[in-house]
Design an enzyme around this catalytic site. Structure first.
Site, PDB file in Angstrom:
ATOM      1  N   ARG A   1      -7.798   5.909  -5.696  1.00 43.79           N
ATOM      2  CA  ARG A   1      -8.169   5.408  -3.903  1.00 43.79           C
ATOM      3  C   ARG A   1      -9.112   6.340  -3.447  1.00 43.79           C
ATOM      4  O   ARG A   1      -9.116   7.672  -3.894  1.00 43.79           O
ATOM      5  CB  ARG A   1      -6.969   5.587  -3.243  1.00 43.79           C
TER       6      ARG A   1
ATOM      7  N   GLN B   1       1.239   6.647  -6.981  1.00 42.15           N
ATOM      8  CA  GLN B   1       0.211   7.133  -6.771  1.00 42.15           C
ATOM      9  C   GLN B   1       0.571   8.697  -6.644  1.00 42.15           C
ATOM     10  O   GLN B   1       1.228   9.319  -6.258  1.00 42.15           O
ATOM     11  CB  GLN B   1       0.202   6.951  -5.094  1.00 42.15           C
TER      12      GLN B   1
ATOM     13  N   HIS C   1      -4.971   9.665  -6.265  1.00 45.58           N
ATOM     14  CA  HIS C   1      -5.074   9.494  -4.515  1.00 45.58           C
ATOM     15  C   HIS C   1      -6.544  10.478  -4.546  1.00 45.58           C
ATOM     16  O   HIS C   1      -6.338  11.795  -4.673  1.00 45.58           O
ATOM     17  CB  HIS C   1      -3.994  10.119  -4.139  1.00 45.58           C
TER      18      HIS C   1
ATOM     19  N   HIS D   1      -8.632  10.622   1.795  1.00 43.92           N
ATOM     20  CA  HIS D   1      -7.800  11.015   2.953  1.00 43.92           C
ATOM     21  C   HIS D   1      -8.158  12.575   3.019  1.00 43.92           C
ATOM     22  O   HIS D   1      -6.919  13.280   3.791  1.00 43.92           O
ATOM     23  CB  HIS D   1      -6.536  10.662   2.987  1.00 43.92           C
TER      24      HIS D   1
ATOM     25  N   ARG E   1       1.282  -1.385   6.835  1.00 41.44           N
ATOM     26  CA  ARG E   1       2.085  -1.376   8.115  1.00 41.44           C
ATOM     27  C   ARG E   1       2.739  -2.531   8.123  1.00 41.44           C
ATOM     28  O   ARG E   1       3.913  -2.788   8.440  1.00 41.44           O
ATOM     29  CB  ARG E   1       1.192  -0.957   9.403  1.00 41.44           C
TER      30      ARG E   1
ATOM     31  N   SER F   1       0.872  -1.378  -0.001  1.00 44.51           N
ATOM     32  CA  SER F   1      -0.012  -0.046   0.082  1.00 44.51           C
ATOM     33  C   SER F   1       0.946   1.469  -0.018  1.00 44.51           C
ATOM     34  O   SER F   1       1.978   1.244   0.587  1.00 44.51           O
ATOM     35  CB  SER F   1      -0.983  -0.098   1.166  1.00 44.51           C
ATOM     36  N   PRO F   2       0.605   2.350  -0.765  1.00 43.04           N
ATOM     37  CA  PRO F   2       1.545   3.551  -0.634  1.00 43.04           C
ATOM     38  C   PRO F   2       1.635   4.015   0.720  1.00 43.04           C
ATOM     39  O   PRO F   2       0.778   4.094   1.632  1.00 43.04           O
ATOM     40  CB  PRO F   2       0.360   4.493  -1.316  1.00 43.04           C
TER      41      PRO F   2
ATOM     42  N   TYR G   1      -7.167  15.122   0.918  1.00 42.98           N
ATOM     43  CA  TYR G   1      -6.442  15.873   0.025  1.00 42.98           C
ATOM     44  C   TYR G   1      -7.375  16.538  -0.926  1.00 42.98           C
ATOM     45  O   TYR G   1      -8.514  16.480  -1.074  1.00 42.98           O
ATOM     46  CB  TYR G   1      -5.237  14.772  -0.489  1.00 42.98           C
TER      47      TYR G   1
HETATM   48  C1  LIG Z   1       3.664   5.381   7.326  1.00 38.12           C
HETATM   49  C2  LIG Z   1       2.424   5.509   6.686  1.00 38.12           C
HETATM   50  C3  LIG Z   1       2.215   6.392   5.313  1.00 38.12           C
HETATM   51  C4  LIG Z   1       1.187   6.491   4.599  1.00 38.12           C
HETATM   52  N1  LIG Z   1       1.077   7.130   3.384  1.00 38.12           N
HETATM   53  C5  LIG Z   1       0.121   7.026   2.494  1.00 38.12           C
HETATM   54  C6  LIG Z   1      -0.110   7.425   1.221  1.00 38.12           C
HETATM   55  O1  LIG Z   1       1.069   8.110   0.725  1.00 38.12           O
HETATM   56  N2  LIG Z   1      -0.696   7.469   0.324  1.00 38.12           N
HETATM   57  C7  LIG Z   1      -1.873   6.733   0.783  1.00 38.12           C
HETATM   58  O2  LIG Z   1      -2.976   6.847  -0.090  1.00 38.12           O
HETATM   59  N3  LIG Z   1      -2.228   6.139   2.099  1.00 38.12           N
HETATM   60  C8  LIG Z   1      -0.974   6.246   2.944  1.00 38.12           C
HETATM   61  N4  LIG Z   1      -0.959   5.584   4.008  1.00 38.12           N
HETATM   62  C9  LIG Z   1      -2.334   4.786   4.339  1.00 38.12           C
HETATM   63  C10 LIG Z   1      -1.987   3.295   3.803  1.00 38.12           C
HETATM   64  O3  LIG Z   1      -1.729   2.963   2.600  1.00 38.12           O
HETATM   65  C11 LIG Z   1      -3.096   2.178   4.416  1.00 38.12           C
HETATM   66  O4  LIG Z   1      -4.194   2.667   3.589  1.00 38.12           O
HETATM   67  C12 LIG Z   1      -3.193   2.288   5.741  1.00 38.12           C
HETATM   68  O5  LIG Z   1      -2.101   2.547   6.407  1.00 38.12           O
HETATM   69  C13 LIG Z   1      -3.923   1.145   6.411  1.00 38.12           C
HETATM   70  O6  LIG Z   1      -3.364  -0.048   5.960  1.00 38.12           O
HETATM   71  P1  LIG Z   1      -2.733  -0.764   7.050  1.00 38.12           P
HETATM   72  O7  LIG Z   1      -3.537  -1.314   8.459  1.00 38.12           O
HETATM   73  O8  LIG Z   1      -2.290  -2.151   6.272  1.00 38.12           O
HETATM   74  O9  LIG Z   1      -1.420   0.024   7.397  1.00 38.12           O
HETATM   75  C14 LIG Z   1       0.063   5.567   4.784  1.00 38.12           C
HETATM   76  C15 LIG Z   1       0.074   4.800   5.849  1.00 38.12           C
HETATM   77  C16 LIG Z   1       1.331   4.834   6.626  1.00 38.12           C
HETATM   78  C17 LIG Z   1       1.393   3.881   7.989  1.00 38.12           C
END
Ligand SMILES: Cc1cc2nc3c(=O)[nH]c(=O)nc-3n(C[C@H](O)[C@H](O)[C@H](O)COP(=O)(O)O)c2cc1C
Ligand SMILES: Cc1cc2nc3c(=O)[nH]c(=O)nc-3n(C[C@H](O)[C@H](O)[C@H](O)COP(=O)(O)OP(=O)(O)OC[C@H]3O[C@@H](n4cnc5c(N)ncnc54)[C@H](O)[C@@H]3O)c2cc1C
Length: 777
Positions: free
Chosen positions: A626, A497, A573, A576, A721, A419-420, A578
């Protein structure tokens, strides 16, 4: 209790809870004086069979071997679940249920209670608590519509949720003794289905359920019980073998159709009065555990009354202990209830997938759990899944996670997506060696697709000064180096992304103060409307037409650079909070021109932007979007129903896949976290809109990934994560599963072989431990 005194106990209600509590009290101290008060006569109970598990039976055996033996004699056992649907029957085994007639169960408990000296007062209506005030202990076991609970509603504070579907409990002499049977019938009035199971040699329970709309279309609301029976006999004629349907709810006025009431009370006791069984909490009939909860609660309270120093302490322990069990079950029951409420969404699935979705609906049964129950069935289901993915029949099963997936001209080797994740390590938008190592490691780690962090289309479109960009030649060159490495050294695909921070820009790095403005050097923010992210953030400037056009141009330029850098896919994107997300949600889009207002208006700019990017991006390469499928603020923000409409609009434009995230659009959001908590949004979009989706959010285990895919809740699964903690998540998962179809980097093959050997040994050891019952210490 510590006190030596015997108690005078009134059990109000002679269902499983009241009777079993009476028995449990007498068994612990024969001097207790216990009376059970019940409105019915001993032999005219209502309802049909109840289902109990082996675990409950073991608890009953420990609590009272005498009645447990009688109950076990009354059991009808079955192992299979069969799903009848569109002329097919899907059958799986190893589920191990037993059923007993409610009447038989109550009669056994009545006899046992009588033999222990309990006084049973039948045909006595409980009008109020007044006549029982003199008892030391009053147990309100008067069922889901408890009179006692209603009388003291201000102290028990019940929360009663009336569920959407209509159901009716019926019985039949048609035999369903080889399987717990679900029958789905498609009619010109809508779908209607039955849950059927044997509970004594000659009789089976037959619960009919449908949506309120179907119920009205049939005119069930105006039918007598006889007319309902006749109509249901016609609908299910194909499965009744000429047998009649029977009701024993003639005491109920009208047609006897019900809506299930989910009951949960904030408090379970007051002075010397305590709630038990359905009066305290109910569990939907589709998880068949109401009787189990009632019996186990009775045992628990009797225990605590004899081990705790005071009645108040006993009530406290009882509530603490039982509430946890109830909440756990109610959570599974809610999933199951919702599955049946939304079932029409799933009825377009292939019968194999429908059956899988049905079996895993409560999320209590996992993919590997199904393998333990019925390996052959699951192997067949996995082979079906693989055939859908590859177009040819496989010789052996492989876990759904490792099947390929194709989007336009992009072939993914498996269904796992990194995931991004923003790294905040860029310099003036240029990705650095950090990004090369970070993304390359994840591409080597086995995931089919790696998505870069949100990469911004302009300097002011960055979230933080550490965010990557794609608006300068040096950015393109740095990204190309990363993409080239991934393509040369791995068989993963890589997507970029693209995003613009909008009102959430000009903030500190992720590990500093998240979403807070920079101490110095802030830049101007753009947004659909001048609505700041929080009172501490800058008020953004409302975008003019010229701004909109400029931003579209920036996205197009970034897409062209992404193509030259060699990316396999683009993700836009729109989530969230943005810029694009801020256009979509009414929380931040207050525009009065055609880019605001209705959902169509708010989607206008995101769709225009998509069209421009699509035109600039090669036909053979896919685009993902997304979205935040819920603002988590209730009906004044984006709801999951709105997300379905958003996905429909995106599908109409040709978007290939929706990456279904949620939230981060408002500081008012109140998300409901939990395992796979956003997956239901993906499920709904995929199955209502018929578009490919990616699920994301707290998906941490291989089992989650396999069950999401196999049940058709998503096509790809993103893990964020878990990939920070382990870049090799997919390769490690494959080793644990003993799956050998993954490709390891050649220099690492010796490490691979050792890992598989260790995993195989650990498996054998675990089996030996399980066989010998040795505890791991
Ligand atoms: C450190 C970090 C940075 C993230 N940056 C982005 C991002 O740049 N773009 C995005 O769409 N989501 C971002 N996310 C959200 C993740 O892609 C994901 O949707 C979210 O962490 C839930 O997934 P997980 O439970 O597997 O961590 C970020 C998450 C983390 C933990
Ligand atoms: C009619 C009925 C049929 C059911 N059938 C099934 C089934 O087939 N399968 C299944 O899995 N689950 C069934 N259930 C649900 C399941 O049985 C319950 O979860 C379980 O029985 C809970 O036990 P309980 O003792 O708390 O409540 P209940 O079993 O509801 O017992 C409450 C008792 O209190 C009595 N009562 C209520 N109010 C008064 C009053 N004012 N005065 C005097 N007596 C009163 C009732 O007559 C009843 O006997 C049924 C429930 C009901 C009410």
């Amino acid at each position: 209790m510590q006190s030596e005194a015997a108690l005078r106990v009134a059990c109000l209600g002679g269902g499983p809870a009241g009777l079993y509590f009476a028995i449990a009290m007498k068994l612990r101290d024969a001097r207790h004086e216990v009376v059970v008060v019940e409105r019915n006569r001993p032999y005219d109970t209502f309802g049909w069979g109840v289902v109990l598990s082996d675990e409950t039976l073991a608890n009953l055996k420990a609590a009272d071997p005498v009645s447990a033996t009688e109950i076990a004699h009354g059991f009808v056992y079955w192992d299979d679940i069969a799903t009848h649907y569109r002329g097919t029957v899907a059958r799986s085994s190893g589920h191990g249920f037993c059923g007993i007639g409610r009447k038989r169960l109550l009669n056994i408990l009545q006899d046992r209670a009588r033999a222990l000296g309990v006084e049973l007062k039948f045909e006595t209506e409980i009008e109020s608590l007044e006549p029982y005030k003199g008892y030391d202990l009053i147990v309100a076991a008067d069922g889901a519509n408890s009179r006692v609970r209603t009388e003291l509603a201000h102290v028990f504070r019940p929360d009663i949720e009336v569920r959407r579907n209509k159901y009716i409990w019926l019985g039949t002499h048609q035999r369903f003794d080889d399987a717990f049977t679900f029958i789905f019938e498609e009619t010109d009035k809508g779908w209607i289905w039955a849950h059927a199971y044997q509970f004594e040699p000659e009789t089976a329970t037959f619960i009919v359920e449908c949506s309120e709309a179907t119920w009205r279309n049939f005119g069930f609301d105006a039918m007598s019980q006889e007319e309902t029976l006749a109509a249901c006999e016609r609908i299910f004629a194909g499965n009744l073998g000429g047998n009649r349907l029977m009701t024993n709810a003639r005491h109920l006025r009208g047609s006897a159709w019900l809506n299930f009431n989910r009951v949960l009370c904030q408090s379970w006791s007051h002075e010397n009065i305590v709630l038990m069984g359905d009066s305290a909490a109910t569990a939907h009939f589709s998880v068949g555990s109401g009787t189990k909860l009632a019996l186990e609660s009775a045992i628990a309270l009797a225990d605590y009354l004899h081990t705790e120093p005071t009645m108040a302490a006993a009530f406290e322990r009882y509530e603490e202990d039982r509430r946890t069990q109830v909440l756990r079950l109610q959570s599974a029951a809610r999933n199951s209830t919702e599955w049946f409420e939304d079932v029409e969404r799933y009825l377009a699935l292939h019968p194999v997938q429908l059956n899988y979705s049905l079996l895993t609906r409560s999320q209590r049964i996992s993919h590997e759990n199904l393998r333990q129950r019925d390996k052959a069935w699951l192997d067949g289901a996995e082979m079906w899944f693989e055939e859908q993915a590859t177009g040819h029949k496989p010789n052996a099963a492989r876990p759904p996670m490792f099947t390929p997936f194709r989007l336009r001209g992009m072939d993914l080797k498996n269904r796992v997506v990194v995931s991004p994740m923003a790294q905040y390590k860029a310099v003036d938008g240029t990705p650095t060696d950090w990004h090369l190592v970070h993304l390359a490691e994840r591409a080597k780690g086995g995931a089919g697709l790696v998505v870069t962090e949100m990469t911004c289309v302009s300097p002011e479109g960055r979230i933080t000064p550490g965010c990557t960009g794609l608006y300068a030649p040096e950015h393109e060159a740095a990204w190309k180096r990363i993409v080239d490495f991934v393509h040369a050294e791995t068989d993963a695909r890589i997507a970029i992304q693209l995003g613009h921070s909008g009102p959430k820009g000009s903030t500190q790095l992720g590990w500093e103060e998240m979403d807070a403005p920079l101490p110095t050097g802030n830049w101007e923010l753009l947004a659909p409307s001048p609505v700041p992210w929080s009172p501490h953030n800058q008020v953004p400037r409302e975008m003019t037409r010229a701004d909109l056009q400029r931003v579209v141009g920036e996205y197009v330029a970034a897409a062209q650079m992404a193509e030259r850098a060699g990316f396999d896919m683009l993700e836009l994107h729109y989530a969230h909070g943005y810029l694009l997300s801020a256009f979509i949600t009414p929380l931040t889009n207050r525009r009065t021109d055609e880019y605001g207002g209705s959902l169509e208006g708010r989607m206008r700019f995101p769709l225009e932007l998509y069209r421009a990017v699509r035109a600039a991006w090669p036909e053979a390469k896919p685009i993902s979007v997304r979205i935040s499928a819920s603002d988590w603020v209730g009906s004044h923000g984006i709801t999951p129903a709105d997300a379905v409409e958003i996905a429909r609009l995106l599908k109409r434009e040709g978007v290939d896949i929706i990456d279904v995230s949620a939230g981060q659009t408002s500081i008012e959001a109140r998300p409901v976290y939990g395992r796979m908590f956003q997956t239901p949004f993906s499920d709904r979009i995929r199955n209502e809109v018929d578009i490919a989706t990616m699920a994301v959010g707290n998906i941490t285990e291989v089992d989650h990934v396999n069950s999401i895919l196999m049940a058709g809740r998503a096509d790809l699964v993103c893990l964020a994560r878990p990939h920070l903690a382990d870049p090799y998540w997919t390769l490690h998962a494959a080793a644990r599963a003993g799956y050998t179809g993954t490709t390891w980097p050649k220099p690492y093959l010796a490490g691979r072989d050792q890992l598989y050997r260790l995993a195989a040994r650990a498996e054998t050891r675990a089996e030996t431990w399980a066989e010998t019952g040795t505890e791991r210490v």
